[in-house]
Motif scaffolding. Structure first.
Motif, PDB file in Angstrom:
ATOM      1  N   LEU A 104       7.160 -19.367   7.908  1.00 23.35           N
ATOM      2  CA  LEU A 104       5.617 -19.802   8.080  1.00 23.35           C
ATOM      3  C   LEU A 104       4.572 -18.581   8.117  1.00 23.35           C
ATOM      4  CD1 LEU A 104       6.084 -23.118   9.795  1.00 23.35           C
ATOM      5  CD2 LEU A 104       5.787 -22.790   7.476  1.00 23.35           C
ATOM      6  N   HIS A 113      12.100 -32.762  16.172  1.00 20.74           N
ATOM      7  CA  HIS A 113      11.444 -31.665  15.446  1.00 20.74           C
ATOM      8  C   HIS A 113      11.819 -30.416  16.207  1.00 20.74           C
ATOM      9  CE1 HIS A 113       8.729 -34.546  13.410  1.00 20.74           C
ATOM     10  NE2 HIS A 113       8.712 -35.185  14.544  1.00 20.74           N
ATOM     11  N   ASP A 140      17.009 -25.320   5.741  1.00 25.55           N
ATOM     12  CA  ASP A 140      16.102 -24.985   7.054  1.00 25.55           C
ATOM     13  C   ASP A 140      16.149 -26.005   7.907  1.00 25.55           C
ATOM     14  OD1 ASP A 140      14.847 -22.640   5.900  1.00 25.55           O
ATOM     15  OD2 ASP A 140      13.916 -23.825   4.549  1.00 25.55           O
ATOM     16  N   ALA A 183       6.319 -30.678  12.030  1.00 23.93           N
ATOM     17  CA  ALA A 183       7.735 -31.027  11.033  1.00 23.93           C
ATOM     18  C   ALA A 183       8.848 -30.459  11.651  1.00 23.93           C
ATOM     19  CB  ALA A 183       7.142 -31.026   9.600  1.00 23.93           C
ATOM     20  N   TYR A 184       8.651 -29.074  11.828  1.00 25.45           N
ATOM     21  CA  TYR A 184       9.702 -28.264  11.820  1.00 25.45           C
ATOM     22  C   TYR A 184       9.798 -27.305  13.420  1.00 25.45           C
ATOM     23  CZ  TYR A 184      10.518 -28.380   7.057  1.00 25.45           C
ATOM     24  OH  TYR A 184      10.606 -28.930   5.924  1.00 25.45           O
ATOM     25  N   SER A 188       0.705 -29.553   9.987  1.00 21.47           N
ATOM     26  CA  SER A 188       1.825 -30.434   9.689  1.00 21.47           C
ATOM     27  C   SER A 188       3.075 -29.692   9.672  1.00 21.47           C
ATOM     28  CB  SER A 188       1.503 -31.126   8.382  1.00 21.47           C
ATOM     29  OG  SER A 188       1.450 -29.998   7.622  1.00 21.47           O
ATOM     30  N   GLN A 189       3.140 -28.376   9.301  1.00 15.23           N
ATOM     31  CA  GLN A 189       4.463 -27.661   9.315  1.00 15.23           C
ATOM     32  C   GLN A 189       4.824 -27.505  10.619  1.00 15.23           C
ATOM     33  OE1 GLN A 189       5.857 -26.659   6.352  1.00 15.23           O
ATOM     34  NE2 GLN A 189       4.791 -27.987   5.529  1.00 15.23           N
ATOM     35  N   ARG A 240      12.499 -20.278  10.205  1.00 18.43           N
ATOM     36  CA  ARG A 240      11.365 -20.960   9.696  1.00 18.43           C
ATOM     37  C   ARG A 240      10.152 -20.730  10.274  1.00 18.43           C
ATOM     38  NH1 ARG A 240       9.833 -24.343   6.009  1.00 18.43           N
ATOM     39  NH2 ARG A 240      12.005 -25.166   6.046  1.00 18.43           N
ATOM     40  N   LEU A 264      -1.512 -25.502   8.296  1.00 20.69           N
ATOM     41  CA  LEU A 264      -0.185 -25.234   8.967  1.00 20.69           C
ATOM     42  C   LEU A 264       0.240 -26.236   9.950  1.00 20.69           C
ATOM     43  CD1 LEU A 264      -0.091 -21.363   9.692  1.00 20.69           C
ATOM     44  CD2 LEU A 264       1.505 -22.651   8.308  1.00 20.69           C
TER      45      LEU A 264
END
Length: 421
Positions: A414, A246, A198, A386-387, A382-383, A410, A380
């Motif tokens: 999610l 990111h 990922d 992060a991505y 933080s995700q 990704r 969610l």
């Protein structure tokens, strides 16, 4: 000869920088062969050019050239002859009989260099496998000293096996063991790749000594081994391109290519080169200062096509621009690779510009999402950071509104589609 410490050219262990005579068709290619030999610790004291493309099936070069090589060996005191071509097993054997000196062809030189530079368990296994695959059809040449052995007690029936037949079986057994070992290493690699599945990946590819490792160090502020030598890097190195990007992006250094790269090496290093299949972007690094830069670019393009990755997204980088004079010389670089990015890995501004170009490429490839995340799903957040690349965040009555860009796979993991506006 089964041991990886044994040299394909015995004189390498007998003297420091032993003199050799080089034979080939083109000066440019012979220049490169000379650099390969220097990397190997050999000293080219003479070169003989072959004018005709007509090949003698028995010895590759004709009688006239053989006599010329003999004369050169006498006058220079050279201890071996290196041919800038790939010789068949019979040609190797017959030519050595004629010249009465050790003979090695270009693929043998490259394999010998790989054997010297292998550092990790994987690269050592890959090189050992390639080396034995190169040796197997050439055992008669490299084991020319073997004689028939008697088998059993005196008076028993017939003669024993030829030693060459025994060694052929040993080589085949060893090849099988190495293939099994390489398969086990590849299973470990699959696990490692799964951990980066990922993460966006940019792989540096190119001709050997184009400056890939130096550029990787500059882009990622790391200290991967980088030397001004052919094939200084045989192992993949993975480094974060920008810790603040990111989604996260990693840069991967790969083994360099060269013309007439032995097929056994390409096959053995396929697991390492599979990093290219997993890459989201290829960074094709070309030595802008090299007089054969265009030809080197074409060699790399051909190998990428053979590996089935030539249609991947790609940026071409003309590296070592600091070694090219301002003016007409730099203008001619446009002919090597139209639209390429010209940089010096030693220039911080150039490196920043290249890094920004890579980041912008990935930014444009990301899908735009405008979503409303209920406050009950705030885990969610933080995700997303992060991505994804969050462009706008606003707290609303029903939840938090985000405008962000994220890689589609990704986003599916999610489950962002159900929050999309």
């Amino acid at each position: 000869m089964l041991e990886t410490t044994d040299s394909l050219l015995p004189i390498l262990s007998q003297a420091k920088e032993p003199p050799v005579v080089c034979v080939g068709f083109q000066d440019d290619s012979l220049d490169e062969l000379t650099r390969l030999l220097t990397t190997l610790g050999l000293h080219s004291v003479a070169r003989i050019r072959i004018a005709s493309k007509k090949v003698n099936p028995a010895t590759f070069i004709g009688k006239g050239k053989i006599e010329e090589v003999k004369l050169s060996l006498e006058t220079t005191g050279a201890q071996a002859v290196i041919l800038d071509v790939e010789l068949s097993p019979n040609q190797l054997r017959n030519l050595e009989k004629e010249l009465k000196k050790p003979i090695l062809d270009r693929p043998g030189v490259i394999i010998e260099i790989f054997s010297r530079h292998a550092r990790t368990k994987e690269s050592k296994t890959q090189v050992a496998l390639a080396r034995l695959q190169y040796l197997l059809p050439r055992l008669t040449h490299f084991w020319s000293h073997f004689e028939r052995q008697r088998g059993g007690a005196p008076g028993s029936r017939g003669m024993g096996e030829k030693q060459i037949e025994v060694d052929r079986r040993l080589v085949k057994t060893r090849i099988s063991v190495l293939r099994d070992r390489l398969a086990a290493i590849e299973r470990e690699r699959v696990v490692q790749r799964a951990g980066r599945k990922d993460i966006l990946k940019v792989a540096l590819v190119g001709y050997t000594n184009a400056g890939k490792s130096t550029l990787l160090n500059a882009l990622t502020q790391s200290d991967v081994r980088a030397e001004d030598k052919l094939f200084a890097t045989l192992d993949s190195s993975v480094r974060a391109l920008d810790p603040n990007s990111h989604p996260p992006i990693v840069a991967i250094d790969t083994v360099g290519f060269i013309s007439q790269l032995p097929p056994s090496l390409v096959a053995s290093f396929r697991s390492t080169l599979e990093e290219l299949e997993q890459a989201d972007l290829l960074l094709h690094v070309v030595d802008a200062s090299h007089p054969r830069g265009r030809e080197q670019l074409e060699v790399t393009e051909k190998i990428l096509e053979e590996l089935g990755v030539h249609e991947k997204a790609r940026l071409t980088v003309l590296n070592k621009i600091d070694q090219v004079e301002e003016g007409p010389a730099r203008n001619r670089l446009k002919l090597i690779a139209p639209g390429a990015i010209a940089v010096s890995a030693l220039n911080a501004a150039d490196v920043r510009r290249l890094r920004d170009t890579i980041l912008n490429h990935f930014q444009q490839e990301l899908e735009l999402f405008e979503i409303m995340i209920p406050y009950s799903e705030s885990k969610l957040e933080s995700q997303l950071y992060a991505y994804g690349s969050v462009e706008l965040k606003r707290h609303m009555e029903k939840g938090t509104f985000y405008r962000l860009r994220m890689e589609e796979g990704r986003a599916k993991k999610l489950g962002l589609e159900k929050y999309r506006l």
